[in-house]
Scaffold this motif. Structure first.
Motif, PDB file in Angstrom:
ATOM      1  N   LYS A   9       0.792  -1.288  -0.172  1.00  0.00           N
ATOM      2  CA  LYS A   9       0.066  -0.033  -0.026  1.00  0.00           C
ATOM      3  C   LYS A   9       0.801   1.330   0.009  1.00  0.00           C
ATOM      4  O   LYS A   9       0.728   2.310  -0.698  1.00  0.00           O
ATOM      5  CB  LYS A   9      -0.867   0.041   1.248  1.00  0.00           C
ATOM      6  CG  LYS A   9      -2.061  -0.906   1.129  1.00  0.00           C
ATOM      7  CD  LYS A   9      -3.311  -0.574   2.375  1.00  0.00           C
ATOM      8  CE  LYS A   9      -2.742  -0.425   3.568  1.00  0.00           C
ATOM      9  NZ  LYS A   9      -2.532  -1.846   4.194  1.00  0.00           N
ATOM     10  N   LEU A  10       1.964   1.516   0.767  1.00  0.00           N
ATOM     11  CA  LEU A  10       2.749   2.534   0.954  1.00  0.00           C
ATOM     12  C   LEU A  10       4.054   2.450   0.078  1.00  0.00           C
ATOM     13  O   LEU A  10       4.416   3.481  -0.149  1.00  0.00           O
ATOM     14  CB  LEU A  10       3.310   2.507   2.317  1.00  0.00           C
ATOM     15  CG  LEU A  10       2.205   2.637   3.460  1.00  0.00           C
ATOM     16  CD1 LEU A  10       2.494   2.682   4.641  1.00  0.00           C
ATOM     17  CD2 LEU A  10       1.313   3.757   2.886  1.00  0.00           C
ATOM     18  N   CYS A  11       4.150   1.374  -0.669  1.00  0.00           N
ATOM     19  CA  CYS A  11       5.460   1.348  -1.535  1.00  0.00           C
ATOM     20  C   CYS A  11       5.522   2.356  -2.503  1.00  0.00           C
ATOM     21  O   CYS A  11       4.171   2.370  -3.028  1.00  0.00           O
ATOM     22  CB  CYS A  11       5.804   0.043  -2.238  1.00  0.00           C
ATOM     23  SG  CYS A  11       7.157  -0.125  -3.554  1.00  0.00           S
ATOM     24  N   ALA A  12       6.380   3.048  -2.934  1.00  0.00           N
ATOM     25  CA  ALA A  12       6.435   4.072  -3.972  1.00  0.00           C
ATOM     26  C   ALA A  12       7.131   3.714  -5.138  1.00  0.00           C
ATOM     27  O   ALA A  12       7.141   4.404  -6.231  1.00  0.00           O
ATOM     28  CB  ALA A  12       7.134   5.415  -3.568  1.00  0.00           C
ATOM     29  N   ALA A  13       7.469   2.402  -5.258  1.00  0.00           N
ATOM     30  CA  ALA A  13       7.945   1.880  -6.478  1.00  0.00           C
ATOM     31  C   ALA A  13       8.817   2.548  -7.190  1.00  0.00           C
ATOM     32  O   ALA A  13       9.162   2.563  -8.215  1.00  0.00           O
ATOM     33  CB  ALA A  13       6.550   1.454  -7.518  1.00  0.00           C
ATOM     34  N   CYS A  14      10.128   3.050  -6.084  1.00  0.00           N
ATOM     35  CA  CYS A  14      11.166   3.879  -6.499  1.00  0.00           C
ATOM     36  C   CYS A  14      12.192   2.702  -7.090  1.00  0.00           C
ATOM     37  O   CYS A  14      13.062   3.222  -8.046  1.00  0.00           O
ATOM     38  CB  CYS A  14      11.558   4.641  -5.387  1.00  0.00           C
ATOM     39  SG  CYS A  14      12.386   3.665  -4.238  1.00  0.00           S
TER      40      CYS A  14
ATOM     41  N   LYS B 265      -1.777   0.731  -8.780  1.00  0.00           N
ATOM     42  CA  LYS B 265      -0.598   1.520  -8.709  1.00  0.00           C
ATOM     43  C   LYS B 265       0.585   0.436  -8.807  1.00  0.00           C
ATOM     44  O   LYS B 265       0.156  -0.730  -8.852  1.00  0.00           O
ATOM     45  CB  LYS B 265      -0.414   2.074  -6.984  1.00  0.00           C
ATOM     46  CG  LYS B 265      -0.545   0.966  -5.910  1.00  0.00           C
ATOM     47  CD  LYS B 265      -0.419   1.472  -4.596  1.00  0.00           C
ATOM     48  CE  LYS B 265       0.843   2.064  -4.070  1.00  0.00           C
ATOM     49  NZ  LYS B 265       2.026   1.134  -3.647  1.00  0.00           N
TER      50      LYS B 265
ATOM     51  N   CYS C 216      15.220   1.152   1.694  1.00  0.00           N
ATOM     52  CA  CYS C 216      13.805   1.600   1.519  1.00  0.00           C
ATOM     53  C   CYS C 216      13.788   3.052   2.051  1.00  0.00           C
ATOM     54  O   CYS C 216      13.779   2.763   3.292  1.00  0.00           O
ATOM     55  CB  CYS C 216      12.788   0.568   1.808  1.00  0.00           C
ATOM     56  SG  CYS C 216      11.382   1.244   1.840  1.00  0.00           S
TER      57      CYS C 216
ATOM     58  N   SER D 250      10.950   4.771   2.533  1.00  0.00           N
ATOM     59  CA  SER D 250       9.755   4.997   3.421  1.00  0.00           C
ATOM     60  C   SER D 250       9.741   3.730   4.322  1.00  0.00           C
ATOM     61  O   SER D 250       8.643   3.720   5.141  1.00  0.00           O
ATOM     62  CB  SER D 250       8.763   4.953   2.497  1.00  0.00           C
ATOM     63  OG  SER D 250       8.400   3.713   1.699  1.00  0.00           O
ATOM     64  N   LYS D 251      10.447   2.776   4.459  1.00  0.00           N
ATOM     65  CA  LYS D 251      10.520   1.527   5.271  1.00  0.00           C
ATOM     66  C   LYS D 251       9.350   0.761   5.079  1.00  0.00           C
ATOM     67  O   LYS D 251       8.553   0.455   5.791  1.00  0.00           O
ATOM     68  CB  LYS D 251      10.657   1.958   6.659  1.00  0.00           C
ATOM     69  CG  LYS D 251      12.064   2.479   7.129  1.00  0.00           C
ATOM     70  CD  LYS D 251      13.251   1.552   7.180  1.00  0.00           C
ATOM     71  CE  LYS D 251      14.485   2.165   6.938  1.00  0.00           C
ATOM     72  NZ  LYS D 251      15.029   2.476   5.652  1.00  0.00           N
ATOM     73  N   SER D 252       9.113   0.772   3.593  1.00  0.00           N
ATOM     74  CA  SER D 252       7.909  -0.127   3.117  1.00  0.00           C
ATOM     75  C   SER D 252       8.324  -1.423   3.103  1.00  0.00           C
ATOM     76  O   SER D 252       7.480  -2.434   2.910  1.00  0.00           O
ATOM     77  CB  SER D 252       7.399   0.386   1.779  1.00  0.00           C
ATOM     78  OG  SER D 252       6.798   1.666   2.017  1.00  0.00           O
TER      79      SER D 252
ATOM     80  N   ASP E 296      10.180  -4.448   4.961  1.00  0.00           N
ATOM     81  CA  ASP E 296      10.638  -5.097   6.426  1.00  0.00           C
ATOM     82  C   ASP E 296      11.132  -6.330   6.058  1.00  0.00           C
ATOM     83  O   ASP E 296      10.914  -7.058   5.169  1.00  0.00           O
ATOM     84  CB  ASP E 296       9.505  -4.870   7.284  1.00  0.00           C
ATOM     85  CG  ASP E 296      10.045  -4.583   8.683  1.00  0.00           C
ATOM     86  OD1 ASP E 296      10.990  -4.619   9.093  1.00  0.00           O
ATOM     87  OD2 ASP E 296       9.211  -4.099   9.490  1.00  0.00           O
TER      88      ASP E 296
END
Lengths: 149, 298, 679
Positions: free
Chosen positions: C602-607, C633, C653, C655-657, C659
């Motif tokens: 949900k929070l991963c920005a796929a960078c 997304k 990472c 955003s620490k998405s 773990d």
């Protein structure tokens, strides 16, 4: 540390170590197996690899009152995951520069490679870190900052 | 240049090459320059270009509300253009999905507390050696003049502006540096304007806003401020393009960009790495060389 | 509500001597969430373990901490205890109060205090542990072996004899590899073909081996246990199912003996339709389209020649053959792509490596490399085993052998030792002397490296019994000269032991070129996600402990593709790789440790930071779509079949998405923070 030592005036350095599971942790185990005595001031946190060590953990360690921090893993080329320590090394290099600019005392941040066979190196390094930190005294600057928070 | 810019954007909008243009306009109180979004070709006269165009507009490229408007054209200075490149390299945008208009920039002036320009150039501009934006679809302005400025600045680039400030900082003792930042960070109110204005802070949820676990004290405590500012800078290691948007946005006037500069400097000195230089380049962190330096490792 | 049981071990006296275990138990009992805290003499013993199990059942413990030795010692033991007692085996943590406390600190008070803190950290961690299930991956019981030299042959036979199907892919028309072209082999001097050809035949006939010659790996998808490999079968123009290998075609080919045969390193000739050597497996011909008149003429819409097709009794020749793509599903892959000699003269593929123009290789016909010399002295070679030099077919009387051509030479860009040249050069001198009794064999060497069973004895024999002349020194240049009307190659060398220059007029020169991995190996490695070094040698997972595994789970390596090695070592390694593959494939399904990375999608920005940093290529960018297929997304996603759990992704990472299960940020921060109270 415990109540008794706290009540005395003698300063006991508090060291937090983040070590990898496959080399340094086993190096520390070997120091034990060989009964290589070293000061009890170190608290080891076992992680799979130095590649896992996010550097906010170092800041966190200072926040909870550490006087010095050690990050230690496998020698280059020996990483259990082939490259985790290479990734870590590059980050350490940059992170040190940043800490230096911010005025964090780099004499309180240690990085090392200690293999599973280097129990003696572990003993020597921990002893040295504790001695040096004892000499420098508590990390007052950071403690003050935490106290004021 | 301003006219040329307006004409170019009018044409792009008219021909439907793009749906929205992200540029500068006098939008703030007292006519302060800020981001302006133009979708109608008749509105292009709202756009301006001058030495008060401080913001890095690339920050808008990743915003959902802007993305909704369709394909954007964006006005960028050379430093901002490098942020666009980093965004492409980090897969936040596709290069072909944005029309990049570079403007030759001869330096941006700082603003005083009231927002008025001071006549002094921003620190980053004093050491700028790239006055013409690269990796753009269209460049507006005199390229030769830009090159002359590059050459003029090159010899002293690393000793003026904020490099000079950094050198001064590094010349202090470790304790003095700590005291300096202690004082600076004590002013931080954790408004996170630095983050909001950074073109490369696009995480869906910032670590600072996560609470399981709380990695960084969320209140504006001194320890939290230290942790936040260290972490913010480090998250931009090898990524920050030195646009200075963070420091420009800081209401407390903390020179945050000195932290980023430290890392950019180290990246260049030790790894020959300059972020945002080329499309497709690999990140500095997340790659390695077996020969990276390690004399500090025991 | 957490109810954690803490079990402190005395380890006989090992812990109890320096740690006051009663005091520890007492202190730990006061920690919030601790439901029971006790100590016992030997926790790992049967009564110790049943104590833990009883307490788990009696009290309904939600987590267990065993404070004893290193987790490397007994974590598995206690996980089993938990499992038997009915709780998830991952709900246990160990506090190492022996190796890292009682054994290294002699002050009992200090050690006791430290033990309490270490246990406190473990309690905080285990409080945040989750029940985990081992990752189960189904296994396709079939192996792919890439390369059918001696390594691939051995590996394929071993796997196949273990009862598992093997697809054996070889890019040449025949199996056999380099070894099929060797003369005799050190240190026993048995004939290479005599020992290899029975194996080649066996590979061709084994019911569990599907042999695909003249084929290459095109694409590799999937992961350990479940690879989907696309194999490109090159157009052979001969249907090997119909062909009987009678030989009518190749004997009738008008180009017979007119085209240089690469199997003989171009010293011998073949036809346009050919088998590379008489013992080839499969003994079926191939048409070389560049030299076949029919195939060439077809390009211009004509149909010339075609004699082979007319001679063929079984209609096996098909001039309209095309390359085919075949997909195979395999559970394990063994790479055995072997080596090639460093190209001594020509431009190098790798710009860092330089050639040896000074030796005139390629310019002087009688300056050959060691593999060519193997053919020259091989009984099955183009000269029938008679040592004849290529330029005029005369028997050379004086042969100069130069070792380390390329190897161990920083100036040429190759730093490593090719390992086998000392031995085969000694062999060359012996074979030469056995055939030309009055001949002179002169060897220029840097060091003689002849470690191995009966190896040094072999080299001594070459020198002492067969009279090879060994000069410790390099040859700086070779010139072609005429001496009494005879073509000679003047070698300007040195004898550094005597400190004198040595000049030898040789009839022939043999260069022991450095060993390099086969061409195309790096492209193959990329398809397989296997690492390789700067020269292209494939990287094993661990140089000592995992020598045939690679970091791509389910992919194994053997033979010279991993590094220079001789036949015995290659065969041993091939059997090792086969054994490892069999171990993997013998299981009904693969279970992997569940302590792997996970992404908060949900929070991963796929960078893509994690994708680039992952040492195992275990993370990819995927699209999230709703049920109707609408794009929502992008996100990073971890392939549990590939992730090894290093956690590098977590650190990079932003955003620490990302773990790491088992070492989550939640656990790690709690561990550190547990120290805040005591620091």
């Amino acid at each position: 540390m415990n109540a008794e030592t706290k009540s005395t005036d003698a300063f006991e350095p508090k060291i937090v170590a983040f070590v990898c599971n496959w080399c340094t942790y086993l190096g520390a185990d070997l120091a034990g197996t060989n009964r290589l005595e070293y000061p009890a001031n170190i608290r080891i946190l076992r992680l799979p690899c130095t590649g896992r060590v996010d550097f906010n953990l170092i800041v966190k360690a200072f926040e909870i009152g550490a006087d010095a921090v050690l990050v230690s893993g496998c020698h280059p080329g020996d990483c259990h995951y082939t490259a985790g320590n290479f990734h870590a090394r590059r980050r350490w290099d940059l992170f040190r520069e940043l800490l230096d600019t911010v005025g964090i005392d780099l004499n309180r941040v240690y990085f090392s490679w200690i293999s599973a066979a280097e129990g003696a190196k572990f003993q020597k390094l921990v002893t040295e870190i504790v001695d040096k930190t004892r000499e420098m005294g508590p990390y007052e600057d950071y403690k003050k900052l935490v106290a004021e928070s | 240049m301003e006219t040329e810019l307006r004409n170019a954007i009018r044409k792009l909008l008219e021909e439907k090459t793009v749906d929205v243009a992200i540029g500068y306009g006098r939008v703030g109180v007292n006519g302060a320059v800020g981001a302006t979004f133009v979708t109608n070709p008749d509105d292009v006269d709202r756009l301006v270009w001058n030495n008060e165009c401080r913001q890095n507009l690339a920050t808008h490229l990743t915003r959902a509300e802007i993305k909704k408007l369709g394909k954007p054209a964006i006005v960028v200075k050379a430093c901002d253009a490098r942020a666009v490149v980093v965004l492409c390299n980090e897969a936040q945008i596709k290069r072909e999905d944005v029309y990049v208009i570079g403007v030759v920039c001869d330096g941006i002036e700082t603003a005083d507390a009231a927002g008025n320009k001071t006549g002094a150039l921003m620190g980053k501009c004093l050491s700028c050696v790239e006055h013409a934006a690269k990796n753009v679809d269209l460049l507006i302005g005199d390229e030769a003049a830009a090159k002359a400025l590059d050459e003029k600045n090159a010899p002293n680039a690393k000793s003026v502006g904020h490099y000079e400030k950094l050198a001064k900082l590094r010349a202090m003792s470790q304790k003095e540096r700590f005291e300096y930042w202690r004082e600076q960070f004590s002013k931080c109110i954790r408004c996170h304007a630095c983050r909001q204005n950074c073109p490369l802070c696009y995480c869906n949820r910032c670590v600072a806003d996560k609470n399981r676990p709380t990695r960084i004290d969320t209140s504006s405590s001194l320890k939290g401020n230290f942790a936040w500012n260290i972490l913010r800078a480090f998250h931009l290691a090898g990524r920050c393009v030195g646009c200075g948007a963070c420091a420009a946005a800081c209401p407390a006037g903390i020179e945050l960009d000195l932290l980023n500069l430290t890392l950019a400097n180290a990246a260049e000195d030790q790894f020959g790495y300059v972020s945002g230089k080329e499309l497709g380049e690999l990140p500095l962190i997340g790659t390695y060389s077996p020969t990276d330096k390690e004399e500090f490792i025991r | 509500m957490a109810k954690i049981g803490v079990f402190t071990c005395w380890c006989g006296e090992n812990i109890a001597r320096n740690v006051d275990v009663d005091k520890v138990s007492e202190a730990i009992a006061k920690l919030p969430g601790v439901g029971c805290s006790m100590n016992y003499k030997y926790m790992c013993s049967e009564p110790g373990q049943s104590l833990i199990a009883t307490k788990i059942r009696e009290l309904g413990l939600t987590g267990v901490v065993v404070a004893s030795c290193s987790p490397h010692m007994h974590l598995k033991t206690f996980r089993k205890t938990c499992e038997l007692a009915g709780i998830n085996p991952y709900l246990i943590e160990m506090a190492n109060i022996r190796e890292q406390c009682s054994w290294v600190h002699s002050d009992k008070e200090v050690a006791t205090a430290k033990a309490i803190e270490l246990i406190g950290m473990a309690v905080e961690k285990v409080r945040r542990n989750h029940a985990l299930q081992p990752i189960r991956v189904p296994v396709t019981k079939r192996a792919l072996v890439i390369g059918a030299g001696v390594a691939g042959i051995q590996a394929a036979l071993d796997v196949a004899s273990g009862g598992v199907e093997v697809v054996l892919v070889e890019r040449e028309p025949s199996v056999g590899g380099k070894m099929a072209g060797l003369s005799e082999t050190f240190p026993t001097l048995d004939c290479s073909q005599c020992i290899l050809t029975p194996r080649m035949v066996e590979v061709g006939q084994h019911p569990n081996i599907k042999l695909m010659t003249y084929s290459e790996v095109e694409k590799v998808d999937g992961y350990v246990g479940n690879f989907k490999v696309t194999i490109r079968q090159k157009a052979r123009y001969v249907d090997i199912a119909k062909c009987t290998g009678c030989g009518s075609c190749w004997n009738a080919c008008p180009k017979k003996n007119k085209i240089p045969n690469s199997f003989d390193y171009n010293l011998g000739n073949r036809g346009a339709i050919y088998i590379p050597f008489p013992q080839a497996v499969p003994a079926r011909p191939t048409i070389d389209p560049d030299n076949c008149m029919r195939l060439q003429s077809m390009k211009n819409g004509k149909e010339l020649c075609g004699i082979c097709a007319k001679k063929c009794q079984t209609n096996a020749i098909n001039f309209h053959d095309e390359e085919k793509f075949v997909e195979v599903e395999v559970g394990a892959i063994i790479v055995a792509t072997g080596y090639q000699l460093y190209s001594i003269k020509k431009e190098q593929e790798n710009p860092r490596i330089k050639g040896y123009a000074e030796y005139g290789y390629g310019k002087y016909p009688d300056v050959v490399d060691s593999l060519q010399f193997e053919r020259i002295i091989s009984a099955s070679g183009p000269t029938g085993g008679e040592p004849k030099r290529p330029s005029d077919g005369k028997t050379p009387k004086s042969v100069v052998f130069i070792q380390c051509v390329g190897s161990r030479d920083n100036a040429k860009g190759i730093t490593y030792c090719s390992k086998i040249c000392c031995m085969y050069t000694a062999k060359h001198t012996m074979l030469f002397k056995h055939k030309v009794h009055d001949g002179t064999a002169s060897v220029f060497y840097m060091d003689i490296r002849s470690g191995g069973k009966m190896y040094d004895e072999f080299v001594r024999r070459a020198i002492e019994q067969d009279g090879a002349k060994y000069y410790r020194g390099r040859v700086s240049k070779i010139e072609q000269v005429m001496v009494d009307g005879e073509r000679k190659y003047r070698c300007y060398g040195a004898d550094t032991l005597k400190g004198t220059p040595v000049v030898v007029d040789a009839d022939m020169v043999v260069l022991a070129g450095a060993i390099m991995p086969s061409s195309g190996v790096t492209q193959l490695a990329q398809k397989l996600s296997v690492g390789y070094n700067e020269y292209g040698f494939l990287s094993e997972s661990h140089p000592k402990l995992r020598p045939v595994e690679t970091n791509a789970a389910g992919v194994f390596v053997c033979g010279a593709c991993q590094g220079p090695k001789d036949i015995p070592e290659t065969v041993a390694q091939a059997s090792a790789a086969a054994g490892k593959a069999l171990i993997m494939l013998s299981q009904p399904e693969l279970t992997r440790e569940p302590e792997i990375a996970t992404i908060d999608e949900k929070l991963c920005a796929a960078c893509g930071a994690c994708v680039k940093a992952c040492p195992y290529q275990a993370i990819s960018i995927e699209e999230i779509r709703d049920r109707k297929g609408n794009f929502i997304k992008k996100t990073s996603r971890v392939n549990p079949g590939l992730c090894m759990g290093c956690g590098t992704c977590v650190a990079v990472c932003p955003s620490k998405s990302a773990d790491l299960i088992g070492f989550t940020d939640d656990q790690v921060y709690a561990q550190i923070e547990s120290l805040a109270d005591v620091f």
